[in-house]
Design an enzyme around this catalytic site. Structure first.
Site, PDB file in Angstrom:
ATOM      1  CB  ALA A 190      43.395  34.138  62.458  1.00 25.80           C
ATOM      2  CG  LEU A 210      47.538  43.031  59.826  1.00 22.50           C
ATOM      3  CD1 LEU A 210      48.748  42.202  60.239  1.00 22.50           C
ATOM      4  CD2 LEU A 210      47.912  44.035  58.739  1.00 22.50           C
ATOM      5  CB  ALA A 211      42.147  43.353  62.564  1.00 23.63           C
ATOM      6  CB  SER A 218      44.748  40.401  56.199  1.00 22.16           C
ATOM      7  OG  SER A 218      43.906  41.116  57.063  1.00 22.16           O
ATOM      8  CB  ALA A 219      46.019  36.262  53.268  1.00 17.26           C
ATOM      9  CD  GLN A 225      46.149  41.715  43.652  1.00 18.89           C
ATOM     10  OE1 GLN A 225      46.250  42.645  42.868  1.00 18.89           O
ATOM     11  NE2 GLN A 225      45.617  40.562  43.296  1.00 18.89           N
ATOM     12  CD  GLU A 253      47.653  51.413  46.059  1.00 21.82           C
ATOM     13  OE1 GLU A 253      46.620  51.530  46.746  1.00 21.82           O
ATOM     14  OE2 GLU A 253      48.304  50.359  46.005  1.00 21.82           O
ATOM     15  CG  HIS A 255      39.363  47.047  43.576  1.00 21.01           C
ATOM     16  ND1 HIS A 255      39.850  47.193  42.295  1.00 21.01           N
ATOM     17  CD2 HIS A 255      40.398  47.309  44.407  1.00 21.01           C
ATOM     18  CE1 HIS A 255      41.128  47.526  42.358  1.00 21.01           C
ATOM     19  NE2 HIS A 255      41.485  47.608  43.632  1.00 21.01           N
ATOM     20  NE  ARG A 306      40.890  51.193  45.691  1.00 23.70           N
ATOM     21  CZ  ARG A 306      41.343  50.289  46.564  1.00 23.70           C
ATOM     22  NH1 ARG A 306      40.564  49.886  47.548  1.00 23.70           N
ATOM     23  NH2 ARG A 306      42.557  49.787  46.439  1.00 23.70           N
ATOM     24  CG  HIS A 353      38.221  45.711  47.321  1.00 21.04           C
ATOM     25  ND1 HIS A 353      38.910  44.533  47.106  1.00 21.04           N
ATOM     26  CD2 HIS A 353      39.129  46.615  47.769  1.00 21.04           C
ATOM     27  CE1 HIS A 353      40.197  44.719  47.395  1.00 21.04           C
ATOM     28  NE2 HIS A 353      40.354  45.966  47.814  1.00 21.04           N
ATOM     29  NE  ARG A 381      39.587  50.070  51.888  1.00 13.46           N
ATOM     30  CZ  ARG A 381      40.575  49.635  51.097  1.00 13.46           C
ATOM     31  NH1 ARG A 381      41.827  49.947  51.374  1.00 13.46           N
ATOM     32  NH2 ARG A 381      40.316  48.897  50.043  1.00 13.46           N
ATOM     33  CB  SER A 411      42.076  48.027  54.313  1.00  9.42           C
ATOM     34  OG  SER A 411      42.879  47.603  53.239  1.00  9.42           O
ATOM     35  CG  LEU A 412      46.777  45.279  54.388  1.00  6.65           C
ATOM     36  CD1 LEU A 412      48.000  44.994  53.516  1.00  6.65           C
ATOM     37  CD2 LEU A 412      46.368  44.023  55.145  1.00  6.65           C
TER      38      LEU A 412
END
Length: 510
Positions: A15, A17-18, A45-46, A49, A116, A233, A279, A338, A373, A378-379
């Site tokens: 559950a 975002l995907a 997802s939550a 940042q 970024e 990360h 990164r 990450h 990535r 990602s989001l």
């Protein structure tokens, strides 16, 4: 004791975002979403940042965004998939804004966007500096709870898959909080189970994300792509927490610099883009400084200073909880697992190589991330490809055969999981070599002999074996014994059975 229920529609495991994007897009088809934790908890997802990358500015377009995505992926990005992602970026951000995601806006009502690493434009839509993931997930969760076609059940942990006679996926087996297993059959299954951060001792992700979806799909015979590519990360906040809090890359975009214990900047000696280098470069530089005993710190005193509480409240609170005041002190940082670029291979609509099985989000391998990535994609991938998987799964749910058998992986005791996490960080971390990867595979073999084949060990084996097989350094995969990048850029496509056999052959030969 095993209970059994049938769901006449799309079954989604996860559950984040995907998963929620897939659920919303599957309407009007009935959708059952299963999650181990409460909604908006236990998902990466939550915790995101930085925000969501999209070509929203007047000086930007999807062609540039796709080109940056391809460049960051170090030769392994599927250019067509990257273009598909970028083409739908602005639409995805606006759709989430329409659901109530409170993206930062300028005086004219446009989206405030951050720069970024490896982006040629400032294109990361954000929320209060560092709260994008939580705010986006709140909006998506509200929409899912309000949708009449969606049912959400929490407290259920994925343990297995239900298969038909031809090997197609027709449901799942989950463990219930109060004990016992529950079989849920469905016409189409979408795995949105997240990444593998919990396989590492040093991680910025929820530790319960241990690659179960990836591992179970592999055990069922699904094609897996690029499992050796793990993104570390650079700036996890080093205050002894598990998982480690994250100092968002947006801080470096605002001008924060990396210094050693003597107060000297060091990134200029590693890459011409300094703190805004890709990164993987920044992660290896910090790793090298720490190994050399010079330490690594993110200095945002001049770039942010007194504005920390309002501009980056999540980072500020995390630092204070560890006794660091980032307004007046540099933040101690270290690389940490990450994001997993690899996963279950899918097409543009989330279809895996197994009939009836779809995948979306971090557990999937769409080809958009390659070896490294691009920040804040990602989001975006979760939203864009999650929705596409939901639409395709709803259509596939019209035709399916019955489940005839179940595939359940052995559970790994928590003490063994912690031993594995330490070994993964040591031997399949920022810098790898044949000796460490071989040692890791032997440990995985030993654990499997003791506890049985399971999803967690299968996921770890995929990472380690494919890292051992790739005799080059590329993107997030760096081999100290093969530091050069091969001129022949090839993605990894494997089945678990082949990986199992090849790893044993390699170990036997050494």
């Amino acid at each position: 004791m095993t209970g059994r229920i049938r769901h006449d529609g799309v079954l989604i495991v996860g559950a984040g975002l995907a998963g929620l994007s897939a659920a919303l897009a599957a309407a009007p088809r009935k959708v059952l979403v299963l999650t181990g934790a409460a909604l908006n908890h236990g998902c990466s997802s939550a915790w995101a940042q930085g925000g969501m990358a999209a070509a929203l500015g007047a000086d930007d377009d999807a062609v540039l965004h796709a080109a940056d995505t391809v460049a960051a992926g170090a030769g392994l990005v599927d250019a067509a998939m990257a273009r598909l992602l970028a083409d739908h970026g602005a639409e995805a951000v606006r759709a989430l804004a329409d659901l109530g995601a409170p993206f930062d806006r300028d005086a004219q009502g446009g989206f405030v966007q951050s720069l970024e690493a490896a982006h040629s434009r400032a294109r990361v839509a954000r929320v209060k500096g560092d709260q994008a993931g939580h705010a986006i997930m709140e909006a998506a969760s509200r929409a899912a709870l309000a949708a009449s076609h969606i049912e959400i059940r929490s407290g259920l942990r994925l343990r297995g898959l239900l298969l038909d006679a031809a090997g197609g996926v027709r449901g799942v087996v989950v463990a219930q909080e109060h004990g016992g297993l529950l079989e849920i059959t469905a016409s189409a299954v979408v795995l949105a189970t997240g990444g593998i951060g919990g396989l590492y001792a040093d991680t910025t992700t929820p530790p319960e994300l241990r690659g179960e979806g990836l591992g179970l799909a592999a055990m069922a015979g699904a094609l897996i792509g690029d499992p050796e590519f793990v993104q570390f990360h650079p700036t996890a906040i080093d205050i002894g927490r598990d998982p480690a809090p994250l100092a968002t890359e947006a801080l470096r975009g605002e001008g924060a610099v990396l210094i050693n214990a003597a107060g000297e900047r060091f990134m200029t000696g590693y890459h011409p883009d300094a703190e805004l280098a890709p990164r993987d470069v920044v992660a290896r530089a910090i790793h090298a400084e720490r190994i050399a005993g010079r330490g690594a710190f993110l200095d945002a005193r001049q770039a942010v200073g007194d504005h920390f509480p309002t501009e980056f409240p999540t980072v500020f609170a995390a630092c204070l909880s560890g006794g660091i005041d980032p307004r007046i002190q540099p933040i101690p940082v270290a690389p940490a697992c990450h994001y997993h670029m690899g996963g279950i291979v899918t097409d543009a609509d989330g279809r895996s190589s197994l009939d009836g099985l779809f995948a979306a989000g971090e557990c999937a391998s769409t080809g958009v991330h390659g070896a490294n990535r691009l920040a804040s994609n990602s989001l975006l991938e979760a939203a864009v490809f999650g929705a596409r998987a939901g639409v395709a799964a709803a259509q596939a749910a019209e035709h399916a055969t019955q489940a005839t058998r179940r595939l359940i992986g052995a559970d790994l005791p928590e003490s063994a999981v912690q031993d594995l996490r330490q070994a993964m960080s040591r031997d399949a971390g920022v810098v790898r070599d044949a000796e460490g990867l071989t040692r890791l595979l032997r440990m995985i073999d030993d654990l499997q002999l003791t506890h049985g084949r399971g999803a967690v060990l299968s996921a770890a084996r995929l990472v380690a074996a494919c890292a051992l097989a790739r005799h080059e350094s590329r993107g997030g995969h760096f081999r100290s014994d093969f530091p050069q990048t091969s001129p022949d850029a090839k993605r990894t496509f494997v089945n678990l059975a082949d990986v199992d056999q090849d790893a044993r052959l390699r170990i036997a030969a050494e």
